[in-house]
Design a protein around this motif. Structure first.
Motif: not given
Length: 337
Positions: A80-83, A11-18, A45-54
């Motif tokens: 599964v979000p990173p945190w 299966d595929t697991i998606g990673v995004t940071a809401p 599958q890594l999403g585009d919403c993983l950035g930092a700086g804010r």
């Protein structure tokens, strides 16, 4: 309730940071966590919403769109979000709830600020969601008695977890200095206790989250736990809550607010997670619970491993749970139906 189908290798697991993203110093830990999932046979599958700086990973519209896309993509079986973070609440009026209601359920896994999204997802759509670890915690080996969240998401029948009677007394591991850490440092002994000291044997549908974030949902269309309880009158609710960092006075006020909003009207029992949040000058964290919830007339169990103190006991929002605390017996059985 609508339960996602059991997770399976392939299966595929998606990673995004809401909520909060991952800065460059933490990318090595992210890579370790992704490699762990791949070693268990999953595609990531890594999403585009993983950035930092804010404080958040991306603008709210982008975060909401990516989360909705992953949760409604039939090829993605878990997200599964990173945190967690701080302000996931800004997504709630941006998420496409109609699309989610029409889609096949997908596992959304996390805790802390992620419960600001997970709880409404369960209440509004009937999807079961998995309160346990975030992606960055995923490489840890669970101690004896507890299950990894992957094993819970793969379950096909009832499963029982038991308190390991040990926990971490301070802080978190250094993901920068040791991004590959997999063993929790559980250096202190301690199990569950009931608020009144009596044995407990109670059942109900599990529902809850992080006090500091979900308390702001009470009285809104995203946190109507009272209506959820009315939908399960014969089963009752096992409401679980845990404090991240606020002092005892704030936690006491928040718990009273949830009580006044009807969150415990249909509760057959309450689960309170172990916390390292500070006591106040004239009130401990346990005192705060007693002040707000001691008059409910239902069992209240303290120091369960479901919060910001390692280890992590995965809980499925919507699962039928049986909580038993009787001397040496400290266990929770969950049935996904």
């Amino acid at each position: 309730m609508r339960f996602p189908r059991p997770l399976r290798p392939g299966d595929t697991i998606g990673v995004t940071a809401p909520s909060s993203g991952v800065d460059d110093r933490m990318r090595a830990r992210l890579d370790v966590a992704v490699a762990f999932l791949e070693s268990r046979g999953y595609h990531v599958q890594l999403g585009d919403c993983l950035g930092a700086g804010r404080v958040v990973s991306a603008p709210r519209e982008q975060r909401a769109a990516e989360l909705t896309r992953m949760l409604t993509d039939p090829a993605i079986r878990a997200v599964v979000p990173p945190w967690g973070g701080e302000t996931a609440i800004d997504l709630l009026d941006q998420v496409d709830w109609f699309a989610l209601e029409a889609a096949e359920p997908t596992w959304l896994v996390g805790f802390s600020d992620l419960t600001t999204v997970m709880l409404p997802l369960s209440l509004r759509t009937g999807w079961a969601t998995l309160h346990g670890s975030n992606l960055m915690d995923t490489p840890y080996d669970p101690p004896a008695g507890l299950l990894h969240w992957l094993d819970v998401a793969s379950a096909t029948g009832p499963f029982t977890q038991r308190s390991p009677r040990r926990y971490r007394s301070t802080g978190w591991d250094d993901y920068v200095g040791d991004p590959g850490v997999r063993t929790m440092t559980l250096d202190r002994e301690g199990g569950w206790s009931s608020l009144d000291g009596a044995p407990v044997d109670v059942t109900g549908r599990l529902v809850g989250g992080c006090i500091e974030t979900v308390c702001h949902l009470a009285g809104t269309p995203y946190g109507d736990v009272a209506s959820y309880g009315r939908a399960h009158p014969d089963e009752g609710l096992l409401v679980y809550l845990e404090a991240c960092e606020q002092g005892a006075y704030d936690i006491c006020r928040s718990l009273h607010g949830l009580r006044l909003a009807g969150w415990f009207e249909h509760a057959s029992g309450v689960i309170i997670g172990r916390t390292s949040a500070p006591d106040a000058a004239l009130m401990t964290q346990a005192d705060a619970v007693a002040d707000a919830l001691g008059g409910l007339g239902v069992p209240v169990v303290l120091d369960v491993e479901c919060g910001h103190v390692q280890p992590f006991l995965p809980l499925v929002n919507g699962a039928l749970g049986r909580l038993v605390l009787d001397g040496e017996r400290q266990e929770l059985t969950q049935t996904l139906r």
